[in-house]
Scaffold this motif. Structure first.
Motif, short mmCIF file in Angstrom:
data_model
loop_
_atom_site.label_atom_id
_atom_site.label_comp_id
_atom_site.label_asym_id
_atom_site.label_seq_id
_atom_site.Cartn_x
_atom_site.Cartn_y
_atom_site.Cartn_z
N GLY A 133 -4.10 -58.85 127.54
CA GLY A 133 -4.56 -58.72 126.16
C GLY A 133 -6.02 -58.98 125.96
O GLY A 133 -6.45 -59.36 124.88
N THR A 134 -6.82 -58.79 126.99
CA THR A 134 -8.25 -58.99 126.81
C THR A 134 -8.96 -57.64 126.79
O THR A 134 -8.47 -56.67 127.34
N MET A 135 -10.11 -57.62 126.16
CA MET A 135 -10.92 -56.40 126.15
C MET A 135 -12.23 -56.70 126.86
O MET A 135 -12.71 -57.83 126.86
N PHE A 136 -12.80 -55.65 127.42
CA PHE A 136 -13.97 -55.86 128.26
C PHE A 136 -15.13 -54.99 127.84
O PHE A 136 -14.95 -53.88 127.35
N VAL A 137 -16.33 -55.53 128.05
CA VAL A 137 -17.53 -54.70 127.90
C VAL A 137 -18.25 -54.72 129.24
O VAL A 137 -18.11 -55.65 130.02
N SER A 138 -19.03 -53.69 129.45
CA SER A 138 -19.71 -53.59 130.74
C SER A 138 -20.84 -54.61 130.83
O SER A 138 -21.47 -54.96 129.85
N SER A 139 -21.10 -55.05 132.05
CA SER A 139 -22.20 -55.99 132.24
C SER A 139 -23.53 -55.26 132.32
O SER A 139 -24.57 -55.88 132.37
N GLY A 140 -23.49 -53.93 132.40
CA GLY A 140 -24.72 -53.18 132.53
C GLY A 140 -25.06 -52.89 133.99
O GLY A 140 -25.97 -52.11 134.27
#
Lengths: 487, 258
Positions: A133-140
């Motif tokens: 249940g987690t969402m992720f964003v890119s680290s770049g």
């Protein structure tokens, strides 16, 4: 899953049957298809039933089936009962891994819902769903995202990332720049705090995404390098069948079939980010050098995070907070240990209930040992960077590609939100390289070829005493690795 | 208790005996961990055992580290539904993530005093039969120190008051702290006092050879004053390795894992 795109379902079926007959021992059959919008769902269902029947007959261990997003967004009740039959057959026999978007409508499909990494949430750009249940964003940084692939591919929303700086080299700024640029490219609001006199000026040094042409050419040439030299007939099928978590330099595996935006961009440090990305609404810069304590920064963070509150089920825009050198000596609060700890604790409490990621960099050499440990415990994800001396013959002997390295990155802790299982990966230390002085690249450390004549292990204590304390831990790891290999 | 699969940790804690009276009542348990190996899985295991259907424990969980959703998800995979237990008043959750005691010296303890009073009020408010089986869990003490702005004396006072509850109400006190924070201090008063107070000390640390995928670390359990079936009592130290999974934690003696 990668595969071929067919316009007509009948043609697709023929192709898949041909694949099944010609490759009886293949572990995975790439029966992935996308459908043109005008094709009705019934045809899809018929085709998928035919595919599954085909695979059942052939008894291939796994088959892949991907349903287009439009089908997946339908509520489960409206799906045709035939589709549900196929679905239940899939669950029972566990022969197929079903596309992740379908998995969200039937939450009980557990064993294959881990392969979520290839699907990005269609509503919010730059945000991916992950396990637990987690969402992720890119680290770049594509390599770092790939490293966190098992975790979900990036930094989880609601987590606190800490980067331990090396006082000798500003490599943490590279990580910070990529992180900030990635957020701005995706349109995610950014709060940036820095002890410098002109925080806004730093935005001018942010890198811009590399041009697409360069991306594709890099991928193609690296794929050709990695490709096996096999008979031309097999190569045709091998290229399609390769499971995506094995291939290395394929950055486009993150982008959806028709997404215009990649989840993670390649950033070119020689090209500054266009000014329209950092308008006042999107980026808020705060200077922390002259404020008496951290109360002002805490208020800025609180108001920023209040705009990104997480409500169950909603997909609000993700936010990013980047705080550079929190305990820098020029700041007045730098000797107030408990004040800083209290700030981090309250920031962590606020960010857990919001759709944001906080990255804090700090130089641990300026804090007491016990304070450093406290900061490390508070971090969800802990990274540390170290400088590499320019001309070190011993290191050049130990590591291959030493000349191109600018520093080392060590992943000490990985965020474990909503789970108790620790993440222990094979490699935790990476070399930081700037390819062509433009692109940040992280590579696993490879030992240089053993010198046949010497035959002794590399780790003589005399060598390691020369190195500074910050590098010692990484060299210790290398020594252990070389001992393992010598055994 | 006899029906469940008991693992090495349960045996080390003395949970392999009869479940009434609860073997941990009136005892203080301290869990120590470090950055490399987190000890929170022991806490989750104890929550699961306390809330098992055969026991009638009530847990007061004082959380400084993670919100309720985090524990809920984890315990659900372990087979325990915290939402239901919360509705049945068997699991009482105090969310202290945003607790921050005000700066002035004299009222720095104010927050902790209020917290203690809240715990006392909750225990007194329980129905008669449940009052004897309360477990207080605190996750974790280093954040209590941060909340008290570094006033470790106030934290110690708070812990002593909670310890008094273990004799007054026969409740058990389970706390988690990070041992590596104090190992570099000259006078690590807090951790030494806590180790002295504790009846059971559980330490999670990495193996001397580092971290591995098969073995996540080793647990050392020091059980002071255990009473064996033969009536003797004494200190007993257990040491075994563990591997943490989503649904369970495997404990095994060193070298016995295939």
């Amino acid at each position: 899953m990668r595969g071929s795109l067919f316009e007509s379902p009948a043609w697709c079926r023929v192709q898949c049957q041909r694949h099944c007959s010609q490759t009886p021992h293949k572990k995975e059959v790439p029966c992935v298809f996308g459908r043109p919008p005008q094709l009705p769902i019934t045809k899809i269902i018929r085709l998928s039933a035919a595919l599954l029947a085909c695979h059942r007959r052939r008894s291939t261990p796994t088959a892949a089936l991907s349903l287009p997003p439009r089908v997946c967004s339908l509520p489960p009740e409206s799906l045709s009962c035939r589709l549900s039959t196929i679905y239940s057959w899939v669950r029972k026999t566990k022969l197929c891994s079903v596309d992740a978007a379908m998995a969200t409508t039937k939450p009980r499909l557990s064993s294959f819902s881990r392969n979520l990494s290839a699907v990005s949430s269609s509503q919010t750009p730059g945000v991916k769903c992950g396990p637990n249940g987690t969402m992720f964003v890119s680290s770049g940084i594509a390599d770092l995202d790939r490293y966190f692939e098992i975790l979900g591919g990036g930094f989880p929303l609601g987590s606190l990332v800490m980067v331990m700086e090396d006082a000798e080299a500003p490599h943490h700024m590279l990580l910070l720049r990529n992180f900030m640029s990635q957020g701005l490219v995706h349109g995610q609001p950014l709060l940036y705090a820095s002890p410098s006199k002109d925080p806004r000026g730093f935005l001018g040094t942010l890198p811009s995404p590399a041009s697409l042409k360069h991306d594709k050419s890099r991928d193609r040439e690296s794929e050709q390098e990695k490709g096996l030299r096999i008979a031309w007939q097999y190569k045709k099928y091998m290229g399609e069948n390769q499971p995506n978590f094995d291939s290395h330099r394929v950055t486009h595996h993150y982008s959806g079939a028709d997404n215009k935006q990649d989840y993670c961009n390649e950033f070119d440090f020689r090209k500054p980010l266009e000014r329209h990305y950092f308008t006042r609404q999107r980026v808020n810069c705060v200077g922390i050098q002259h404020s008496k304590n951290l109360a002002a920064l805490q208020e800025h963070c609180a108001s920023f995070l209040a705009q990104h509150q997480r409500n169950d089920g909603s997909s609000a825009l993700a936010g990013r907070i980047a705080i550079q050198s929190l305990c820098a000596p020029q700041c007045e609060h730098s000797n107030m240990d408990w004040e800083m700890l209290s700030f981090i604790k309250s920031l962590k409490g606020m960010v857990r209930s919001s759709n944001a990621v906080v990255v804090i960099t700090f130089p641990p050499s300026l804090l007491s040992l016990s304070s450093t440990k406290r900061w490390q415990h508070m971090a969800d994800t802990l990274l540390s960077v170290a400088a590499i001396p320019d001309e070190d013959k011993e290191l050049a002997k130990l590591l291959s590609g030493y000349q191109d390295m600018v520093g080392l990155l060590n992943v000490q802790k990985v965020a474990r939100l909503n789970t108790q299982v620790p993440l222990i990966l094979e490699a935790t230390t990476f070399s930081i390289k700037l390819q062509k002085r433009r692109f940040l690249v992280l590579e696993c450390l490879n030992q240089a070829p053993v010198d046949g004549s010497s035959g002794s292990s590399y780790g003589t204590s005399g060598v390691f005493l020369q190195l500074s304390l910050t590098q010692k831990c990484y060299i210790e790891q290398l020594r252990m690795v070389s001992k393992e290999m010598d055994r | 208790m006899e029906n469940q699969n008991l693992n090495l940790l349960d045996r080390a804690l003395g949970l392999d005996g009869p479940s009434e009276p609860w073997p941990l009542s009136g005892r203080v348990v301290l869990i120590e961990d470090c950055v490399e190996t987190s000890g929170s899985f022991v806490l989750h295991q104890l929550v699961k055992r306390s809330l098992s259907p055969t026991s009638s424990n009530v847990i007061i969980f004082v959380a400084f580290a993670n919100p309720f959703s985090h524990y809920d998800r984890i315990l659900r995979k372990l087979g325990c539904n915290l939402v239901t237990q919360r509705d049945n008043k068997r699991f009482i959750f105090f969310d202290m993530l945003m607790l921050r005691c005000p700066d002035e010296g004299k009222s720095s303890e104010g927050g902790l005093v209020l917290l203690y009073e809240k715990i006392l009020k909750t225990i007194c408010g329980l129905p008669g039969d449940k009052k004897d089986y309360v477990t207080i869990m605190i996750d974790d003490i280093s954040l209590v120190e941060v909340a008290a702005n570094g006033g470790s004396d106030y934290v110690l006072d708070f812990l002593h008051y909670c310890h008094a509850l273990t004799s007054e109400f026969d409740c058990s006190l389970i706390t988690l702290n990070h041992e590596d924070i104090y190992s570099s201090m000259e006078r690590p008063t807090l951790i030494l006092q806590m180790e002295y107070l504790a009846d059971i000390l559980i330490k999670a640390e990495p193996l001397s050879t580092g971290l591995a995928t098969d073995v996540h670390g080793q647990l050392t359990v020091l059980n002071k004053g255990t009473s064996h079936r033969l009536g003797r009592s004494g200190n007993k130290i257990h040491n075994f390795h563990y591997k943490v999974k989503e649904n369970t934690v495997e404990y095994f003696y060193p070298g016995s894992r295939v």
